[in-house]
Write a protein that holds these residues in place. Structure first.
Motif, mmCIF file in Angstrom:
data_model
loop_
_atom_site.group_PDB
_atom_site.id
_atom_site.type_symbol
_atom_site.label_atom_id
_atom_site.label_comp_id
_atom_site.label_asym_id
_atom_site.label_seq_id
_atom_site.Cartn_x
_atom_site.Cartn_y
_atom_site.Cartn_z
ATOM 1 N N GLN A 152 -20.076 3.532 2.551
ATOM 2 C CA GLN A 152 -20.332 4.519 1.504
ATOM 3 C C GLN A 152 -20.734 3.875 0.171
ATOM 4 O O GLN A 152 -20.971 4.578 -0.808
ATOM 5 N N LEU A 153 -20.798 2.557 0.134
ATOM 6 C CA LEU A 153 -21.091 1.838 -1.105
ATOM 7 C C LEU A 153 -22.585 1.586 -1.238
ATOM 8 O O LEU A 153 -23.232 1.121 -0.307
ATOM 9 N N ASN A 154 -23.127 1.869 -2.406
ATOM 10 C CA ASN A 154 -24.554 1.690 -2.662
ATOM 11 C C ASN A 154 -24.764 0.469 -3.561
ATOM 12 O O ASN A 154 -24.171 0.361 -4.631
ATOM 13 N N GLY A 184 -19.193 4.501 -4.395
ATOM 14 C CA GLY A 184 -19.808 4.244 -5.677
ATOM 15 C C GLY A 184 -20.992 3.310 -5.575
ATOM 16 O O GLY A 184 -21.656 3.234 -4.533
ATOM 17 N N SER A 185 -21.250 2.557 -6.653
ATOM 18 C CA SER A 185 -22.432 1.692 -6.671
ATOM 19 C C SER A 185 -22.254 0.567 -7.681
ATOM 20 O O SER A 185 -21.484 0.665 -8.635
ATOM 21 N N THR A 186 -22.997 -0.503 -7.460
ATOM 22 C CA THR A 186 -23.059 -1.618 -8.397
ATOM 23 C C THR A 186 -24.379 -2.344 -8.162
ATOM 24 O O THR A 186 -24.995 -2.194 -7.098
ATOM 25 N N THR A 187 -24.791 -3.123 -9.149
ATOM 26 C CA THR A 187 -25.996 -3.946 -8.986
ATOM 27 C C THR A 187 -25.641 -5.384 -8.641
ATOM 28 O O THR A 187 -26.524 -6.224 -8.496
ATOM 29 N N PRO A 244 0.836 -1.209 0.000
ATOM 30 C CA PRO A 244 0.000 0.000 0.000
ATOM 31 C C PRO A 244 0.865 1.252 0.000
ATOM 32 O O PRO A 244 1.851 1.349 0.729
ATOM 33 N N LEU A 245 0.488 2.226 -0.824
ATOM 34 C CA LEU A 245 1.247 3.467 -0.928
ATOM 35 C C LEU A 245 0.653 4.578 -0.070
ATOM 36 O O LEU A 245 1.159 5.699 -0.081
ATOM 37 N N ALA A 246 -0.416 4.274 0.658
ATOM 38 C CA ALA A 246 -1.034 5.248 1.561
ATOM 39 C C ALA A 246 -1.772 4.477 2.638
ATOM 40 O O ALA A 246 -2.063 3.281 2.486
ATOM 41 N N LYS A 247 -2.098 5.161 3.721
ATOM 42 C CA LYS A 247 -2.811 4.518 4.822
ATOM 43 C C LYS A 247 -4.313 4.465 4.586
ATOM 44 O O LYS A 247 -5.021 3.687 5.218
ATOM 45 N N VAL A 248 -4.818 5.323 3.690
ATOM 46 C CA VAL A 248 -6.231 5.287 3.315
ATOM 47 C C VAL A 248 -6.310 5.086 1.808
ATOM 48 O O VAL A 248 -5.693 5.834 1.045
ATOM 49 N N ILE A 249 -7.041 4.070 1.388
ATOM 50 C CA ILE A 249 -7.189 3.735 -0.027
ATOM 51 C C ILE A 249 -8.641 3.951 -0.433
ATOM 52 O O ILE A 249 -9.550 3.353 0.148
ATOM 53 N N ASP A 250 -8.885 4.822 -1.405
ATOM 54 C CA ASP A 250 -10.227 5.061 -1.927
ATOM 55 C C ASP A 250 -10.470 4.170 -3.140
ATOM 56 O O ASP A 250 -9.705 4.229 -4.113
ATOM 57 N N VAL A 251 -11.503 3.357 -3.086
ATOM 58 C CA VAL A 251 -11.871 2.509 -4.211
ATOM 59 C C VAL A 251 -13.304 2.863 -4.607
ATOM 60 O O VAL A 251 -14.239 2.652 -3.840
ATOM 61 N N VAL A 252 -13.462 3.407 -5.811
ATOM 62 C CA VAL A 252 -14.778 3.783 -6.320
ATOM 63 C C VAL A 252 -15.233 2.725 -7.321
ATOM 64 O O VAL A 252 -14.497 2.380 -8.250
ATOM 65 N N ILE A 253 -16.439 2.189 -7.118
ATOM 66 C CA ILE A 253 -16.991 1.163 -7.998
ATOM 67 C C ILE A 253 -18.105 1.781 -8.845
ATOM 68 O O ILE A 253 -19.016 2.407 -8.321
#
Length: 210
Positions: free
Chosen positions: A159-161, A188-191, A130-139
């Protein structure tokens, strides 16, 4: 605090200064000084700041007043290339065949998983750096996503819908990390289905065999 007492409040800020302020906010989530909700509320200001005063306002309860001007003025290079800034995330595209990241790889602070064919994306972070302590992953789109993280990491799925009757979130990983371990925030979101877990015995055997 009266921000008019701080120097150079009307000076324009650079992209590096904005990213540095965002990094301070993200670090504050890891050590418990900010909640994820507070991070979400402050990040847009950090990333769209025009002046130093804009940054003073979102950092004044995180940085001592005497240090605030110097911290805001810092030009800290956080790296370049995909995944190293909010505006340029590492883009992972999933087609019908899916996509897999595993083994030894560098996990940047910003990723976007884009599903274009309902394929499955697997992000195996067991041996990732990991290059940071907080990783943002948007789906976005409609991918199924499996995220595997080492013991002690945290993954926040609040935060995921998930929309649609076939979608679900199945996480067996705590929201908060243990000690200095990283924390992944899913947005983010996914079905489809999103699974978050620690490595299984099969995963460990497969990695050892490889």
């Amino acid at each position: 605090m009266d921000f008019r007492d701080l120097p150079d409040g009307r000076l324009r800020v650079t992209a590096q200064q904005r990213d540095h302020a965002a990094a301070i906010l993200r670090e504050a989530v890891v050590d418990g000084r900010l909640t994820v909700e507070e991070l979400n509320a402050r990040l847009p200001t950090a990333l769209n700041a025009f002046t130093r005063e804009d940054l003073y306002r979102i950092l004044d309860d995180l940085v001592p007043a005497a240090e605030l001007p110097a911290v805001v003025a810092e030009q800290v290079a956080l790296g370049d290339g995909p995944g190293m800034s909010w505006e340029n995330p590492l883009l992972i595209r999933s087609s019908w065949a899916g996509h897999k990241l595993e083994g030894a790889w560098e996990l940047p602070p910003f990723l976007e998983v884009l599903g274009t064919g309902w394929g499955t994306v697997k992000l195996d972070c067991t041996h990732a750096r990991p290059l940071a302590k907080v990783i943002d992953v948007v789906i976005t789109g409609n991918p199924s996503v499996t995220i595997v993280v080492p013991d002690g990491w945290g993954v926040d799925v609040q935060q995921l819908n998930i929309s649609g009757a076939s979608g679900s979130i199945n996480s067996m990983v705590p929201t908060r990390p243990i000690g200095p371990n990283p924390r992944i925030i899913l947005r983010g979101s996914t079905t489809m289905t999103v699974k978050v877990r620690n490595p299984s015995k099969w995963d460990r055997r497969a990695i050892t065999a490889g």
